[in-house]
Design an enzyme around this catalytic site. Sequence first.
Site, PDB file in Angstrom:
ATOM      1  N   THR A 144      49.442 -15.928  12.579  1.00  0.00           N
ATOM      2  CA  THR A 144      49.772 -17.331  12.365  1.00  0.00           C
ATOM      3  C   THR A 144      49.319 -18.139  13.573  1.00  0.00           C
ATOM      4  O   THR A 144      49.017 -17.593  14.628  1.00  0.00           O
ATOM      5  CB  THR A 144      51.290 -17.529  12.190  1.00  0.00           C
ATOM      6  OG1 THR A 144      51.950 -17.211  13.420  1.00  0.00           O
ATOM      7  CG2 THR A 144      51.842 -16.654  11.074  1.00  0.00           C
ATOM      8  N   ASP A 145      49.305 -19.445  13.397  1.00  0.00           N
ATOM      9  CA  ASP A 145      49.080 -20.330  14.537  1.00  0.00           C
ATOM     10  C   ASP A 145      50.221 -20.177  15.540  1.00  0.00           C
ATOM     11  O   ASP A 145      51.352 -19.840  15.164  1.00  0.00           O
ATOM     12  CB  ASP A 145      49.048 -21.798  14.064  1.00  0.00           C
ATOM     13  CG  ASP A 145      47.627 -22.255  13.794  1.00  0.00           C
ATOM     14  OD1 ASP A 145      46.726 -21.409  13.800  1.00  0.00           O
ATOM     15  OD2 ASP A 145      47.434 -23.464  13.582  1.00  0.00           O
ATOM     16  N   ARG A 146      49.938 -20.457  16.799  1.00  0.00           N
ATOM     17  CA  ARG A 146      51.004 -20.471  17.800  1.00  0.00           C
ATOM     18  C   ARG A 146      52.026 -21.534  17.428  1.00  0.00           C
ATOM     19  O   ARG A 146      51.693 -22.674  17.149  1.00  0.00           O
ATOM     20  CB  ARG A 146      50.423 -20.761  19.176  1.00  0.00           C
ATOM     21  CG  ARG A 146      51.478 -20.820  20.294  1.00  0.00           C
ATOM     22  CD  ARG A 146      50.844 -21.091  21.637  1.00  0.00           C
ATOM     23  NE  ARG A 146      49.932 -20.019  22.027  1.00  0.00           N
ATOM     24  CZ  ARG A 146      49.221 -20.020  23.162  1.00  0.00           C
ATOM     25  NH1 ARG A 146      49.316 -21.050  23.995  1.00  0.00           N
ATOM     26  NH2 ARG A 146      48.422 -19.020  23.439  1.00  0.00           N
ATOM     27  N   ARG A 167      48.264 -26.155   7.867  1.00  0.00           N
ATOM     28  CA  ARG A 167      48.817 -27.255   8.659  1.00  0.00           C
ATOM     29  C   ARG A 167      48.120 -28.571   8.304  1.00  0.00           C
ATOM     30  O   ARG A 167      48.766 -29.632   8.230  1.00  0.00           O
ATOM     31  CB  ARG A 167      48.679 -26.955  10.140  1.00  0.00           C
ATOM     32  CG  ARG A 167      49.575 -25.823  10.633  1.00  0.00           C
ATOM     33  CD  ARG A 167      49.348 -25.540  12.094  1.00  0.00           C
ATOM     34  NE  ARG A 167      49.541 -26.740  12.903  1.00  0.00           N
ATOM     35  CZ  ARG A 167      49.127 -26.840  14.165  1.00  0.00           C
ATOM     36  NH1 ARG A 167      48.499 -25.836  14.754  1.00  0.00           N
ATOM     37  NH2 ARG A 167      49.328 -27.956  14.841  1.00  0.00           N
TER      38      ARG A 167
END
Length: 207
Positions: free
Chosen positions: A21-23, A158
Site C-alpha cells: 500500500t501507499d505509505r 487515492r
Amino acid sequence: QKAAEQLKPSAPVRFHISSRTDRGVHALANAAHLDIQRAPGRAPFTGPQLLHGLNRHLKPEPIRPAQCPHPEPSLPRSPLDMAAMRAAAQLLLGTHDFSTFRAPHAEAAAQSPVRTLQLLQLQPGHGLLGQHHLPRAGLSLQAGSCQGNPCPVCPQVRRMVGALVAVGQGRLAPERLQELLELRDPRALPPQATAPPQGLFLHSVQY
C-alpha cells in the site's frame, strides 16, 4: 521465511507477499503465502500444526489470529452531494484504461493501466461528523489486478477517491470524470485531487 525453514522442508521455501500500500494507507488483512513441501511419505501440515510449528520460531512475536476493526474513513468536514458522487462512481465501474488516475511516475508507467473495477459502493457513514448532520461518505472498492502488479490500494485509488470527493463538493462535474477517464493522461488530474492516505484501508486480498 526463516521460521518456515526450521520445519525441515524438502525444498527451498519461497515467501510471497500479495500486495503493498501507499505509505499512510492501513492494511486490515493483507495476505502472504509460502509453500512448504514435506519429504515423501510425510503428510502435509494441518493448519494448526503449521501455526504451532511457525510460532515456535517466531517468539516473541508469534502469529496471532485477530479480528480486524471496521475502518473509520476520513473525508472532508463539508457537505457532500451523494447523488452526484454515485453518478460519477458508475462511470468508473467495469474494465477501463485508468491511465488518468495512476501516478505520473516511471514505476506506474511500467504497469498495465487496464483494470477492472468490480464494485464501488458509496453510502453515508456514521461517526465523527454525525453530530454536525453532514453527509459523510463511506467508499468500498473491489478491483481485479493482474499477477505481479501492485495492489489496488495505491495512488490510483487515492486519485479516484479524491476525484469522487471533488464531485461531492461540487468542484468537479460527474461528466468531467468521464472526460478525464477518456483522456488517459495522468497529468490531466490536478495534483490536489489525490486523497490523503489516512482513512484508506486495504480490507482484504483474494487470490
